[in-house]
Design a protein around this motif. Sequence first.
Motif, PDB file in Angstrom:
ATOM      1  N   ALA A  60       0.817  -1.221   0.000  1.00 56.78           N
ATOM      2  CA  ALA A  60       0.000   0.000   0.000  1.00 56.78           C
ATOM      3  C   ALA A  60       0.850   1.272   0.000  1.00 56.78           C
ATOM      4  CB  ALA A  60      -0.922   0.005   1.219  1.00 56.78           C
ATOM      5  N   PHE A  61       2.118   1.160   0.334  1.00 61.90           N
ATOM      6  CA  PHE A  61       2.974   2.341   0.480  1.00 61.90           C
ATOM      7  C   PHE A  61       3.053   3.179  -0.797  1.00 61.90           C
ATOM      8  CE2 PHE A  61       6.625   4.936   1.430  1.00 61.90           C
ATOM      9  CZ  PHE A  61       6.570   5.090   2.810  1.00 61.90           C
ATOM     10  N   PRO A  62       3.216   2.570  -1.996  1.00 63.07           N
ATOM     11  CA  PRO A  62       3.257   3.407  -3.215  1.00 63.07           C
ATOM     12  C   PRO A  62       1.989   4.216  -3.433  1.00 63.07           C
ATOM     13  CG  PRO A  62       4.122   1.217  -3.668  1.00 63.07           C
ATOM     14  CD  PRO A  62       3.513   1.153  -2.299  1.00 63.07           C
ATOM     15  N   ALA A  63       0.830   3.645  -3.090  1.00 60.98           N
ATOM     16  CA  ALA A  63      -0.424   4.387  -3.251  1.00 60.98           C
ATOM     17  C   ALA A  63      -0.472   5.574  -2.292  1.00 60.98           C
ATOM     18  CB  ALA A  63      -1.624   3.469  -3.011  1.00 60.98           C
ATOM     19  N   GLY A  64      -0.037   5.355  -1.055  1.00 60.53           N
ATOM     20  CA  GLY A  64       0.019   6.460  -0.105  1.00 60.53           C
ATOM     21  C   GLY A  64       0.977   7.538  -0.551  1.00 60.53           C
ATOM     22  N   ASN A  65       2.114   7.132  -1.100  1.00 63.91           N
ATOM     23  CA  ASN A  65       3.091   8.107  -1.594  1.00 63.91           C
ATOM     24  C   ASN A  65       2.535   8.894  -2.775  1.00 63.91           C
ATOM     25  OD1 ASN A  65       5.968   9.133  -1.740  1.00 63.91           O
ATOM     26  ND2 ASN A  65       5.766   8.232  -3.777  1.00 63.91           N
ATOM     27  N   LEU A  66       1.802   8.211  -3.675  1.00 60.75           N
ATOM     28  CA  LEU A  66       1.206   8.902  -4.824  1.00 60.75           C
ATOM     29  C   LEU A  66       0.193   9.944  -4.370  1.00 60.75           C
ATOM     30  CD1 LEU A  66       0.682   9.229  -7.869  1.00 60.75           C
ATOM     31  CD2 LEU A  66      -0.984   7.358  -7.677  1.00 60.75           C
ATOM     32  N   LEU A  67      -0.667   9.594  -3.432  1.00 56.70           N
ATOM     33  CA  LEU A  67      -1.649  10.547  -2.916  1.00 56.70           C
ATOM     34  C   LEU A  67      -0.952  11.728  -2.231  1.00 56.70           C
ATOM     35  CD1 LEU A  67      -4.321   8.109  -1.444  1.00 56.70           C
ATOM     36  CD2 LEU A  67      -4.477   9.452  -3.544  1.00 56.70           C
ATOM     37  N   GLY A 150      -6.948   7.917   2.206  1.00 57.29           N
ATOM     38  CA  GLY A 150      -6.716   6.735   1.376  1.00 57.29           C
ATOM     39  C   GLY A 150      -6.149   5.577   2.170  1.00 57.29           C
ATOM     40  N   MET A 151      -5.127   5.841   2.977  1.00 58.83           N
ATOM     41  CA  MET A 151      -4.544   4.776   3.789  1.00 58.83           C
ATOM     42  C   MET A 151      -5.525   4.309   4.854  1.00 58.83           C
ATOM     43  SD  MET A 151      -1.686   4.186   2.388  1.00 58.83           S
ATOM     44  CE  MET A 151      -1.081   3.008   3.600  1.00 58.83           C
ATOM     45  N   GLY A 152      -6.323   5.234   5.385  1.00 61.18           N
ATOM     46  CA  GLY A 152      -7.314   4.855   6.389  1.00 61.18           C
ATOM     47  C   GLY A 152      -8.332   3.874   5.849  1.00 61.18           C
ATOM     48  N   ILE A 153      -8.737   4.046   4.589  1.00 64.71           N
ATOM     49  CA  ILE A 153      -9.668   3.100   3.965  1.00 64.71           C
ATOM     50  C   ILE A 153      -9.029   1.717   3.861  1.00 64.71           C
ATOM     51  CG2 ILE A 153     -10.876   2.539   1.822  1.00 64.71           C
ATOM     52  CD1 ILE A 153     -11.214   5.576   1.401  1.00 64.71           C
ATOM     53  N   LEU A 154      -7.756   1.663   3.458  1.00 63.63           N
ATOM     54  CA  LEU A 154      -7.064   0.381   3.356  1.00 63.63           C
ATOM     55  C   LEU A 154      -6.888  -0.260   4.731  1.00 63.63           C
ATOM     56  CD1 LEU A 154      -4.317   1.205   0.688  1.00 63.63           C
ATOM     57  CD2 LEU A 154      -6.573   0.192   0.348  1.00 63.63           C
ATOM     58  N   PHE A 155      -6.572   0.547   5.742  1.00 63.67           N
ATOM     59  CA  PHE A 155      -6.452   0.011   7.100  1.00 63.67           C
ATOM     60  C   PHE A 155      -7.775  -0.595   7.565  1.00 63.67           C
ATOM     61  CE2 PHE A 155      -2.987   3.373   8.138  1.00 63.67           C
ATOM     62  CZ  PHE A 155      -2.040   2.596   7.497  1.00 63.67           C
ATOM     63  N   ALA A 156      -8.880   0.088   7.244  1.00 65.11           N
ATOM     64  CA  ALA A 156     -10.195  -0.401   7.671  1.00 65.11           C
ATOM     65  C   ALA A 156     -10.551  -1.706   6.963  1.00 65.11           C
ATOM     66  CB  ALA A 156     -11.262   0.662   7.409  1.00 65.11           C
TER      67      ALA A 156
END
Length: 300
Positions: A60-67, A150-156
């Motif tokens: 998930a890290f690349p998606a968080g970095n992109l956002l 975005g990361m919060g949605i993935l965490f959930a």
Amino acid sequence: GFFIPELYGFEISTLYSQALMLVPTLLTAVCLRMNWREIFPLRRIHLGQTVLALLMTAAAFPAGNLLNVLSSMLTGNTVEQMSGEIVRSPMWEMVLLIGLIGPFCEELVFRGYLFQNLKRGNRAVSAAVLSGLLFGLFHLNFNQFVYAAGMGILFALAADGSLWVPVLMHQAFNTAEVWMLYLPGRNARNAGEAAARAGAGAASLERFSVSLPEMARSVLWAAVGLWMFSLLLKQMRKISRISAEEGREADRPKETEAAEDNMQRKEPEEKEKRLRFSGLGMAGIVIAAAYMIFAELFLY
């Protein structure tokens, strides 16, 4: 959240911000006599789940970095602004505060209390999106709102079995960010930027500029990472279901007693609790969004 390092210092401000969020949540759960095992499902996880949680974080890290990059192009990078304050403290101290304590408190509130309550009357995906948006608003600035949501949605989505899974993911994500701030070249640059801002007496944020090829690579890595995340999430849910079935077999007498207690509760009382929560939640959303808009227009 409520973060004023200029007045209290970075460490005290961080702890105060977490307490200001966590304490009212715990008091609300006590006053409403909620089942703590349901809203804070800190069930034991196995080594395989721990490894999967870390792999899901890496995916998930690349998606968080992109956002983060996309939002920084519009408003500037808030973490970069605070980096000078962060690197003045020992790395172990920031790992403890930002990498471990902060994520644990935030997961109790957002993937614990909020997400578990929202799941009662909504689909899990809808509850994940709403809790993620609330998590983004908690940061009270547009840059962190975008990638935190975005990361919060993935965490959930990963909080299906045990709350320890999103806790570990959040801790791994934040610890990696702290570690990158302390890299030798990055550390010197952060100190120089902090000194320049102090000398100029300004706190404006520098907006990022990214070339088209770099953006294309970031989008590609984010897409691949999210695909890997979805595969790992399926495997995590399989393991969580097996663990849950084993736990139910061991706790069947306790669950029977709890089910009988729940049946004795009156439905109108439950609806009243949900309505009260929704009203306070909407008020919090409006206040947080209004402050974030005001800050972006007049403070940064």
